[in-house]
Design an enzyme around this catalytic site. Sequence first.
Site, PDB file in Angstrom:
ATOM      1  N   MET A 131      95.199 104.032  20.876  1.00  0.00           N
ATOM      2  CA  MET A 131      94.945 103.724  19.463  1.00  0.00           C
ATOM      3  C   MET A 131      93.800 103.111  19.432  1.00  0.00           C
ATOM      4  O   MET A 131      93.369 102.690  18.175  1.00  0.00           O
ATOM      5  CB  MET A 131      96.347 103.035  19.124  1.00  0.00           C
ATOM      6  CG  MET A 131      97.551 103.778  19.092  1.00  0.00           C
ATOM      7  SD  MET A 131      99.023 103.284  17.888  1.00  0.00           S
ATOM      8  CE  MET A 131      98.908 101.677  18.332  1.00  0.00           C
ATOM      9  N   HIS A 141      89.958  97.914  25.248  1.00  0.00           N
ATOM     10  CA  HIS A 141      89.809  96.595  26.274  1.00  0.00           C
ATOM     11  C   HIS A 141      89.856  96.946  27.639  1.00  0.00           C
ATOM     12  O   HIS A 141      89.855  98.367  28.054  1.00  0.00           O
ATOM     13  CB  HIS A 141      90.707  95.507  25.766  1.00  0.00           C
ATOM     14  CG  HIS A 141      92.125  95.923  26.071  1.00  0.00           C
ATOM     15  ND1 HIS A 141      92.806  96.497  26.855  1.00  0.00           N
ATOM     16  CD2 HIS A 141      93.060  96.004  24.963  1.00  0.00           C
ATOM     17  CE1 HIS A 141      94.020  96.676  26.568  1.00  0.00           C
ATOM     18  NE2 HIS A 141      94.191  96.423  25.450  1.00  0.00           N
ATOM     19  N   GLY A 183      91.867  96.799  29.784  1.00  0.00           N
ATOM     20  CA  GLY A 183      93.069  97.586  30.175  1.00  0.00           C
ATOM     21  C   GLY A 183      93.142  99.052  29.858  1.00  0.00           C
ATOM     22  O   GLY A 183      93.488  99.859  30.721  1.00  0.00           O
ATOM     23  N   HIS A 184      92.508  99.434  28.689  1.00  0.00           N
ATOM     24  CA  HIS A 184      92.108 100.898  28.559  1.00  0.00           C
ATOM     25  C   HIS A 184      91.081 101.509  29.663  1.00  0.00           C
ATOM     26  O   HIS A 184      91.172 102.469  29.950  1.00  0.00           O
ATOM     27  CB  HIS A 184      91.517 101.015  27.126  1.00  0.00           C
ATOM     28  CG  HIS A 184      92.742 100.800  26.047  1.00  0.00           C
ATOM     29  ND1 HIS A 184      92.389  99.605  25.203  1.00  0.00           N
ATOM     30  CD2 HIS A 184      93.830 101.597  25.690  1.00  0.00           C
ATOM     31  CE1 HIS A 184      93.441  99.429  24.263  1.00  0.00           C
ATOM     32  NE2 HIS A 184      94.376 100.429  24.589  1.00  0.00           N
ATOM     33  N   GLN A 190     104.443 105.461  14.767  1.00  0.00           N
ATOM     34  CA  GLN A 190     105.297 104.436  15.593  1.00  0.00           C
ATOM     35  C   GLN A 190     105.315 103.175  15.007  1.00  0.00           C
ATOM     36  O   GLN A 190     105.572 102.399  15.829  1.00  0.00           O
ATOM     37  CB  GLN A 190     104.688 104.827  17.103  1.00  0.00           C
ATOM     38  CG  GLN A 190     103.088 104.229  16.989  1.00  0.00           C
ATOM     39  CD  GLN A 190     102.449 104.391  18.262  1.00  0.00           C
ATOM     40  OE1 GLN A 190     102.035 105.871  18.469  1.00  0.00           O
ATOM     41  NE2 GLN A 190     102.391 103.594  19.190  1.00  0.00           N
ATOM     42  N   GLY A 214      99.445 102.985  30.601  1.00  0.00           N
ATOM     43  CA  GLY A 214      99.673 101.520  31.227  1.00  0.00           C
ATOM     44  C   GLY A 214     100.825 101.076  31.436  1.00  0.00           C
ATOM     45  O   GLY A 214     101.648 101.277  30.631  1.00  0.00           O
ATOM     46  N   GLN A 224     107.543 102.670  27.278  1.00  0.00           N
ATOM     47  CA  GLN A 224     106.805 103.957  26.628  1.00  0.00           C
ATOM     48  C   GLN A 224     106.531 105.012  27.842  1.00  0.00           C
ATOM     49  O   GLN A 224     106.668 106.038  27.669  1.00  0.00           O
ATOM     50  CB  GLN A 224     105.348 103.370  26.236  1.00  0.00           C
ATOM     51  CG  GLN A 224     104.501 104.747  26.060  1.00  0.00           C
ATOM     52  CD  GLN A 224     103.345 103.891  25.072  1.00  0.00           C
ATOM     53  OE1 GLN A 224     103.310 104.111  23.964  1.00  0.00           O
ATOM     54  NE2 GLN A 224     102.034 103.811  25.780  1.00  0.00           N
ATOM     55  N   ARG A 258      96.594  93.613  20.656  1.00  0.00           N
ATOM     56  CA  ARG A 258      97.220  92.679  19.735  1.00  0.00           C
ATOM     57  C   ARG A 258      96.805  91.191  20.080  1.00  0.00           C
ATOM     58  O   ARG A 258      97.192  90.333  19.098  1.00  0.00           O
ATOM     59  CB  ARG A 258      98.695  92.668  19.496  1.00  0.00           C
ATOM     60  CG  ARG A 258      99.137  94.213  18.708  1.00  0.00           C
ATOM     61  CD  ARG A 258     100.699  94.219  18.555  1.00  0.00           C
ATOM     62  NE  ARG A 258     100.848  95.452  17.598  1.00  0.00           N
ATOM     63  CZ  ARG A 258     101.500  96.590  18.089  1.00  0.00           C
ATOM     64  NH1 ARG A 258     101.573  96.583  19.306  1.00  0.00           N
ATOM     65  NH2 ARG A 258     101.610  97.510  16.926  1.00  0.00           N
TER      66      ARG A 258
HETATM   67  O1  PAF Z   1     100.007 103.096  23.925  1.00  0.00           O
HETATM   68  C1  PAF Z   1      99.417 103.298  22.943  1.00  0.00           C
HETATM   69  O2  PAF Z   1      98.228 103.229  22.569  1.00  0.00           O
HETATM   70  C2  PAF Z   1     100.079 104.290  22.278  1.00  0.00           C
HETATM   71  O3  PAF Z   1     101.441 104.154  22.021  1.00  0.00           O
HETATM   72  C3  PAF Z   1      99.927 106.013  22.131  1.00  0.00           C
HETATM   73  C4  PAF Z   1     100.364 106.151  23.810  1.00  0.00           C
HETATM   74  C5  PAF Z   1      98.323 106.159  22.394  1.00  0.00           C
HETATM   75  C6  PAF Z   1     100.602 106.752  21.300  1.00  0.00           C
HETATM   76  O4  PAF Z   1     100.063 106.544  20.247  1.00  0.00           O
END
Ligand code: PAF
Length: 291
Positions: free
Chosen positions: A30, A34, A36-37, A61, A147, A153, A187
């Site tokens: 989204m 950072h 982590g991504h 979501q 992650g 998730q 966040r």
């Molecule tokens: O983890 C996230 O950033 C979101 O939940 C995802 C997997 C991109 C779905 O919108």
Amino acid sequence: MQWLADADGARRFVGAARADRQTVGLVPTMGALHAGHAALLHALRPQVDRLVLSIFVNPTQFGPHEDFARYPRDLAGDQAWAEAAHVDAVFHPATSVMYPVSPSTFVQVEGIDRVLEGAVRPTHFRGVATVVAKLLNIWTPDIIALGQKDAQQVVVVRRMMQELLWPTRLVVVPTVRERDGLAMSSRNVYLSPAEREAAVVLHRSLDAAERAVRGGVRDAVRLGAELAAAIQSEPLAQLDYAVVVDAATLAPVAQVAGRVLVAVAARFGATRLLDNCCLEVEGEAVRTVLP
Ligand code: PAF
């Protein structure tokens, strides 16, 4: 690096890759990237020929009183992370691309979407499963990466992919932490300095729980209660849950045995943070694993 904004452009990109017999990896995010991504991107980069990053703040979501409108957005920063990770394409669709009409079709993974996070965010995982299904439809990737921090998730998406017969492989990447142990999260920027300092209690308490398991504790209820007490000892933490559950079904367990997920969620001011550790326990042997 290409920027793509619609499904046709994405399909042309994938078509060209397939024509060259290239593999495609997708990291769904989204944005507000950072480290982590970056770890997700770096994990997939050597495994695929073409690496795609999607950035889409998915409205379905978020609950009606959640932070959709103020969710951090930083496209310039995201571009820098994407370039550093040698991403081939960034997919940044408008809401009208992902939801061309007011949505009446959703993907729901019943049961595991209603526990833990789902107990307080009842439509959250329906939104996640739906948008990930759409991204899989558009990109047909060979691999996607998620992650560990959002362990539920991972469990929901894995189950959705299994049930909908997606051949895509799901790679889970370990949580990346700040120097003091706080799990990286988009966040975290919401936290005041005092909340930021307090939030490290989640990681410290999980570490203590893991040490307890390594020291022989097998009573899951006692472990959960001690974890909850440790988090509640921090005055700025408002605990949502501290539980030991089966790592695949997310059902509570009585004994710490097999693959268990030790999951916590707490609010610091208005900010809700998650963390977890996943353990595989066989007799005396305890291994840290990924959900
Ligand atoms: O983890 C996230 O950033 C979101 O939940 C995802 C997997 C991109 C779905 O919108």
